[in-house]
Design a protein around this motif. Structure first.
Motif, PDB file in Angstrom:
ATOM      1  N   THR A  41       0.850  -1.185   0.000  1.00 15.92           N
ATOM      2  CA  THR A  41       0.000   0.000   0.000  1.00 15.92           C
ATOM      3  C   THR A  41       0.887   1.236   0.000  1.00 15.92           C
ATOM      4  OG1 THR A  41      -1.574  -1.246   1.348  1.00 15.92           O
ATOM      5  CG2 THR A  41      -1.934   1.113   1.166  1.00 15.92           C
ATOM      6  N   TYR A  42       0.542   2.214  -0.827  1.00 17.70           N
ATOM      7  CA  TYR A  42       1.348   3.430  -0.916  1.00 17.70           C
ATOM      8  C   TYR A  42       0.472   4.564  -1.444  1.00 17.70           C
ATOM      9  CZ  TYR A  42       1.565   1.227  -5.481  1.00 17.70           C
ATOM     10  OH  TYR A  42       1.231   0.583  -6.644  1.00 17.70           O
ATOM     11  N   VAL A  59       6.131   2.778   1.515  1.00 16.28           N
ATOM     12  CA  VAL A  59       5.258   1.658   1.191  1.00 16.28           C
ATOM     13  C   VAL A  59       4.977   0.883   2.475  1.00 16.28           C
ATOM     14  CG1 VAL A  59       5.060  -0.500  -0.124  1.00 16.28           C
ATOM     15  CG2 VAL A  59       6.232   1.483  -1.127  1.00 16.28           C
ATOM     16  N   THR A  60       3.722   0.541   2.688  1.00 19.43           N
ATOM     17  CA  THR A  60       3.364  -0.348   3.783  1.00 19.43           C
ATOM     18  C   THR A  60       3.235  -1.739   3.185  1.00 19.43           C
ATOM     19  OG1 THR A  60       2.161   1.420   4.897  1.00 19.43           O
ATOM     20  CG2 THR A  60       1.661  -0.836   5.577  1.00 19.43           C
ATOM     21  N   GLN A 119       4.361  -4.268  -9.247  1.00 15.11           N
ATOM     22  CA  GLN A 119       3.379  -3.201  -9.383  1.00 15.11           C
ATOM     23  C   GLN A 119       4.067  -1.985  -9.982  1.00 15.11           C
ATOM     24  OE1 GLN A 119       1.307  -2.391  -5.706  1.00 15.11           O
ATOM     25  NE2 GLN A 119       0.575  -4.489  -5.536  1.00 15.11           N
ATOM     26  N   LYS A 120       3.371  -1.365 -10.926  1.00 19.54           N
ATOM     27  CA  LYS A 120       3.853  -0.133 -11.548  1.00 19.54           C
ATOM     28  C   LYS A 120       2.772   0.914 -11.355  1.00 19.54           C
ATOM     29  CE  LYS A 120       6.530  -2.635 -14.964  1.00 19.54           C
ATOM     30  NZ  LYS A 120       6.741  -2.907 -16.393  1.00 19.54           N
ATOM     31  N   ALA A 121       3.188   2.128 -11.047  1.00 20.39           N
ATOM     32  CA  ALA A 121       2.217   3.196 -10.801  1.00 20.39           C
ATOM     33  C   ALA A 121       2.858   4.547 -11.071  1.00 20.39           C
ATOM     34  CB  ALA A 121       1.709   3.128  -9.356  1.00 20.39           C
ATOM     35  N   MET A 122       2.012   5.543 -11.147  1.00 21.96           N
ATOM     36  CA  MET A 122       2.468   6.924 -11.271  1.00 21.96           C
ATOM     37  C   MET A 122       2.185   7.626  -9.947  1.00 21.96           C
ATOM     38  SD  MET A 122       3.656   6.798 -14.268  1.00 21.96           S
ATOM     39  CE  MET A 122       4.067   8.473 -14.661  1.00 21.96           C
ATOM     40  N   MET A 123       3.079   8.534  -9.588  1.00 17.27           N
ATOM     41  CA  MET A 123       2.965   9.253  -8.333  1.00 17.27           C
ATOM     42  C   MET A 123       3.156  10.748  -8.609  1.00 17.27           C
ATOM     43  SD  MET A 123       5.486   8.922  -5.077  1.00 17.27           S
ATOM     44  CE  MET A 123       6.848   8.824  -6.183  1.00 17.27           C
TER      45      MET A 123
END
Length: 127
Positions: A41-42, A59-60, A119-123
């Motif tokens: 989770t982030y 990140v948790t 996991q890939k994501a945008m922040m």
């Protein structure tokens, strides 16, 4: 009885006690194995502006054995790397706070059962 909900793999069996004329009979089910999914989770945004609110990114992780976090700027340059999910990124690269904008993050992990996770994501980084 389940002894520890902190374990990713749980094993249990049900026992039914039936009263008969000859006494009590115990019936057992097969052992059931249950795997709890690992979680990462982030946040999708943070603001490293020193106001004490959301100043770091982290990140948790639950049920994770191996962990790799990479954060890239819009030119694909690696600006942050960590192998520890407890680490927090302060939004700096080479001692300078990175500009406001969108950054890509890639998390590669392995849970306690050996299952690989990517996991890939945008922040978004704001000020």
């Amino acid at each position: 009885p389940v002894q520890n909900f902190g374990d990713q793999l749980l094993r249990f069996r049900l026992i039914a006690l039936i009263n008969t004329q000859g006494g009590v009979v115990a019936l057992y089910t097969n052992i059931v194995r249950l795997r709890i999914n690992a979680t990462l989770t982030y946040p999708t945004a943070f603001s490293p502006n020193g106001d004490g609110l959301n100043d770091t990114f982290g990140v948790t992780a639950r049920f994770i054995n191996k962990f790799h976090l990479q954060i890239f700027n819009r030119w694909g340059e690696l600006i942050y790397y960590s192998e520890n999910p407890d680490d927090r990124w302060d939004g700096t690269h080479k001692g300078v706070t990175v500009p406001t904008g969108t950054y890509a993050l890639v998390i590669q992990a392995e849970d306690k059962t050996g299952r690989k996770i990517e996991q890939k994501a945008m922040m978004l980084i704001t000020k």
